[in-house]
Design an enzyme around this catalytic site. Structure first.
Site, PDB file in Angstrom:
ATOM      1  N   LYS A 186      22.968  93.173  45.337  1.00 25.52           N
ATOM      2  CA  LYS A 186      22.307  94.203  46.021  1.00 25.52           C
ATOM      3  C   LYS A 186      22.325  93.902  47.446  1.00 25.52           C
ATOM      4  O   LYS A 186      22.530  93.026  47.858  1.00 25.52           O
ATOM      5  CB  LYS A 186      21.049  94.611  45.412  1.00 25.52           C
ATOM      6  CG  LYS A 186      20.867  95.024  43.848  1.00 25.52           C
ATOM      7  CD  LYS A 186      21.355  96.334  43.684  1.00 25.52           C
ATOM      8  CE  LYS A 186      22.052  96.613  42.330  1.00 25.52           C
ATOM      9  NZ  LYS A 186      21.265  96.647  41.112  1.00 25.52           N
TER      10      LYS A 186
HETATM   11  C1  LIG Z   1      21.118  96.990  39.670  1.00 26.52           C
HETATM   12  C2  LIG Z   1      20.483  98.203  39.117  1.00 26.52           C
HETATM   13  C3  LIG Z   1      19.283  98.270  38.416  1.00 26.52           C
HETATM   14  C4  LIG Z   1      18.701  96.975  38.022  1.00 26.52           C
HETATM   15  O1  LIG Z   1      18.246  96.168  38.779  1.00 26.52           O
HETATM   16  P1  LIG Z   1      17.678  94.898  38.085  1.00 26.52           P
HETATM   17  O2  LIG Z   1      16.877  94.271  39.193  1.00 26.52           O
HETATM   18  O3  LIG Z   1      18.682  94.003  37.670  1.00 26.52           O
HETATM   19  O4  LIG Z   1      16.559  95.181  37.051  1.00 26.52           O
HETATM   20  C5  LIG Z   1      18.657  99.594  38.163  1.00 26.52           C
HETATM   21  N1  LIG Z   1      18.973 100.710  38.709  1.00 26.52           N
HETATM   22  C6  LIG Z   1      20.146 100.829  39.409  1.00 26.52           C
HETATM   23  C7  LIG Z   1      20.608 102.061  39.886  1.00 26.52           C
HETATM   24  C8  LIG Z   1      20.904  99.553  39.743  1.00 26.52           C
HETATM   25  O5  LIG Z   1      22.290  99.518  40.403  1.00 26.52           O
END
Ligand SMILES: *Cc1c(COP(=O)(O)O)cnc(C)c1O
Length: 376
Positions: A186
């Site tokens: 991210k």
């Molecule tokens: C990565 C992602 C998540 C999940 O995030 P986590 O921190 O791994 O729970 C949720 N929604 C979207 C749109 C994502 O890209």
């Protein structure tokens, strides 16, 4: 012998040298404080200052954050959401015993279509959950108006959008709460983790309690929380990621602009996500859409070609949520042709802050080769 090119991955975490983290790891190991200590508190404070939001509560993931927010809002019945999103937007709805109702998305921005939401509201609807797609925020003004008028809660999956803004207001400030992800690739990472951002103190308090089982110290739990704390080691990585955040975001945006320009020169009929006026995106995912009726070839054909060249891509989001096994029970109440078309034509190309121009040129070169092979 010419050195063989390394495979290009679709996504990579952008990290600092180990020496940047080492003193923080050392402190936390030596102090014996391993979770929700001073680094966690400092991380929350700095994230809140960056976003311009009153409360940030760090949790173990975006998914856990969404689970706790839905729980904390005391929702019942139906939740209207996009089907064009990642599965982690929907799972917290199911874990809270709620019913997802799938609405359409906008064909240009791929974000939740407010008009479609409005048509799906029933007496059972308690909330709207929307995703800021690839960093492009939803139509937050229209959704807010609908939520206010119809007495619904509004929550955003902001996993892609740390650093995005609408008319100068950062994502994190919209709806009842917005939840960010800090997982490895991210835009802001802490290895794993999430941030619940809200201006609602009562909600922030419930999430804070809920990340620690709902244990308020009385031994008499007021509700069933999770074990979803944010460890000091994760907070240490998060703090260093925050230090480098603006620099990395700027780099990512420059790389995305470079790739866009190069692709448009090769194939002007590729479809790019629209970024409406007043909006700043993070360029989290670099997604192009390939309409086979226009191009004469499919997204999947390009994906396979690039794979053979050692270039990873990802169909994202695909399949749409309503097409997944876990959601079979929740048949859409309206047809979702836009969602299905986008899911069938979208391809994420390699993009991260430290990708080299040489690797981007390899992507462009491979795409050029693909299109010229077709012409022969
Ligand atoms: C990565 C992602 C998540 C999940 O995030 P986590 O921190 O791994 O729970 C949720 N929604 C979207 C749109 C994502 O890209």
């Amino acid at each position: 012998m010419k050195k063989k090119d390394e495979p290009i991955r679709v996504n990579r975490p952008t990290l600092e040298p180990f020496s940047a983290y080492a003193p923080l790891f050392k402190n936390s190991i030596e102090s014996g404080i391993l979770t929700t200590g001073t680094y966690c508190a400092e991380f929350e404070k700095r994230a809140a200052a960056y976003l311009g939001v009153t409360y940030c509560v760090a949790v173990s993931s975006c998914t856990a954050g969404l689970m706790l927010v839905l729980k904390g809002l005391g929702l019942k019945g139906e939740v209207i959401m996009p089907s064009f999103t990642y599965m982690a937007t929907g799972h917290p709805i199911l874990w809270n015993g709620l019913t997802p109702v799938f609405a359409e998305v906008d064909p240009r921005t791929y974000t939740l279509d407010p008009a479609s939401v409005e048509r799906l509201i029933t007496k059972k609807t308690s909330a709207i959950i929307a995703t800021h797609v690839y960093g492009v925020p939803c139509d937050v003004k229209k959704l807010q108006r609908i939520a206010r008028r119809r007495g619904l809660r509004l929550v955003y999956d902001a996993a892609h959008a740390f650093g995005s803004s609408v008319d100068g207001v950062r994502v994190g400030n919209f709806g009842d709460a917005e939840v960010f992800s800090l997982s490895p690739v991210k835009v802001l990472t802490a290895a794993e983790g999430g941030i619940v951002a809200t201006n609602n103190k009562a909600l922030a308090d419930v999430v804070r309690l809920g990340r620690n089982y709902g244990d308020d110290g009385s031994g008499d739990a007021p509700f069933a929380g999770l074990s979803a704390r944010f460890s000091e080691l994760h907070a240490a990585i998060g703090l260093r990621s925050l230090d480098a955040f603006e620099k990395n975001l700027k780099r990512r945006r420059a790389k995305a602009a470079y790739l866009t320009a190069g692709l448009q020169k090769i194939e002007p009929r590729l479809i790019f996500q629209a970024v409406p006026k007043g909006i700043e995106t993070t360029d989290y995912n670099f997604v192009v859409r390939l309409d086979p009726n226009v191009l004469g070839y499919t997204r999947d054909a390009l994906k396979e070609f690039l794979e053979r060249k050692g270039i990873a891509t990802r169909k994202y989001f695909y399949p749409a949520l309503h097409q997944q096994r876990a959601y079979k029970k929740y048949k859409p109440r309206i047809p979702l042709p836009v969602t299905e078309h986008i899911a069938d034509t979208a391809l994420a190309l390699p993009m991260y802050s430290h990708i080299t121009n040489r690797d981007l040129d390899r992507v462009l070169g491979a795409f050029r080769e693909f299109t010229s092979t077709l012409r022969q």
